[in-house]
Design an enzyme around this catalytic site. Structure first.
Site, PDB file in Angstrom:
ATOM      1  N   ALA A   1       0.829  -1.205   0.000  1.00 28.43           N
ATOM      2  CA  ALA A   1       0.000   0.000   0.000  1.00 28.43           C
ATOM      3  C   ALA A   1       0.860   1.250   0.000  1.00 28.43           C
ATOM      4  O   ALA A   1       2.050   1.198   0.295  1.00 28.43           O
ATOM      5  CB  ALA A   1      -0.918   0.012   1.215  1.00 28.43           C
ATOM      6  N   ASN A   2       0.244   2.368  -0.353  1.00 28.85           N
ATOM      7  CA  ASN A   2       0.851   3.682  -0.178  1.00 28.85           C
ATOM      8  C   ASN A   2       0.356   4.287   1.123  1.00 28.85           C
ATOM      9  O   ASN A   2      -0.709   3.915   1.625  1.00 28.85           O
ATOM     10  CB  ASN A   2       0.425   4.602  -1.317  1.00 28.85           C
ATOM     11  N   ARG A   3       1.081   5.264   1.612  1.00 27.92           N
ATOM     12  CA  ARG A   3       0.665   6.008   2.783  1.00 27.92           C
ATOM     13  C   ARG A   3      -0.321   7.082   2.341  1.00 27.92           C
ATOM     14  O   ARG A   3       0.037   7.964   1.558  1.00 27.92           O
ATOM     15  CB  ARG A   3       1.908   6.649   3.412  1.00 27.92           C
TER      16      ARG A   3
END
Ligand code: CTP
Ligand code: CA
Length: 221
Positions: free
Chosen positions: A33-35
């Site tokens: 995932a991305n932040r």
């Protein structure tokens, strides 16, 4: 400062927004995932709805309430998000705020991958579709296509290159070199064919209000 405008200036317009991260499964218990908190995209959805637009908010996994008057479609992965965006068309305006994972696991394991005591197995990746670029090139292209670009350095040049590469009308370049992630404040530069607008640091909800005002300028009644 705030400009007084009729609250219904986007009435009759459909605004399509993506927000939050995407989760790309590795196995049933793990993901890439991305932040991204989703706060900026949700604030824009709220501001657009307040301006009278019909708003579709395609949201990755976030922990945020749905703004009043907004139709929310929850998704997990980039490919889910791409499908939900296509299903929501046509739209007058698209604002792609999501932090889409650039890569996903090439092979997703059906069962939880177990440690076997040795080194971890390599994790081959493959590239996700670019939702913004695909939309900008589609035959259902919204009149106004807006991307976001989170950058840590050379913010405006990177955003200008991204605008051209992806075929977006505007890029909201987001300076994430400080403590933006998950916070309430944002420093942005609005990059378009006419040049660059440097906005002073402001709350994410004020970025949202200002962006919606700028969008209204493109849709005079
Ligand atoms: N975006 C998208 N689909 C992707 C990747 C990005 O729609 N697979 C959109 C984002 O929602 C954002 C814009 O493209 O509006 C820019 O995203 P960004 O990650 O900054 O661009 P990338 O082309 O992925 O470049 P980078 O290598 O800097 O991550
Ligand atoms: Ca990216």
């Amino acid at each position: 400062g705030a400009t007084l405008r009729p609250k219904t200036s986007l009435s009759g317009r459909h605004v399509l927004i993506t927000a939050g991260p995407t989760h790309e499964p590795i196995d049933p218990v793990r993901y890439i995932a991305n932040r991204s908190s989703g706060k900026q995209g949700f604030a824009i959805a709220e501001a657009a709805a307040e301006a009278g637009a019909r708003v579709t908010l395609v949201a990755g996994p976030v922990n945020l309430p749905t703004p009043a008057g907004v139709e929310r479609v929850d998704v997990e992965s980039a490919r889910d998000m791409e499908r939900a965006v296509a299903a929501a068309l046509p739209a007058d305006v698209a604002i792609m705020v999501a932090a889409v994972a650039d890569w996903r696991a090439r092979d997703v394991a059906d069962q939880k991958v177990k440690k076997d005591g040795g080194d971890p197995a390599p994790l081959p990746l493959t590239t996700n579709p670019d939702i913004l670029a695909g939309l900008a090139q589609s035959d259902k292209r919204p009149k106004l296509v807006i991307g976001f670009a989170a950058e840590t350095e050379n913010i405006v040049p990177h955003a200008q290159a991204k605008r051209l590469r992806k075929g977006a009308d505007w890029i909201v370049a987001n300076d994430v070199s400080g403590d933006v992630m998950g916070g309430a404040m944002n420093t942005v530069h609005l990059v378009h064919a006419g040049g660059v607008e440097n906005w002073e640091p402001m709350a994410k909800r004020d970025v949202a209000a200002r962006l919606v005002e700028r969008i209204m300028d493109e849709f005079p009644d």
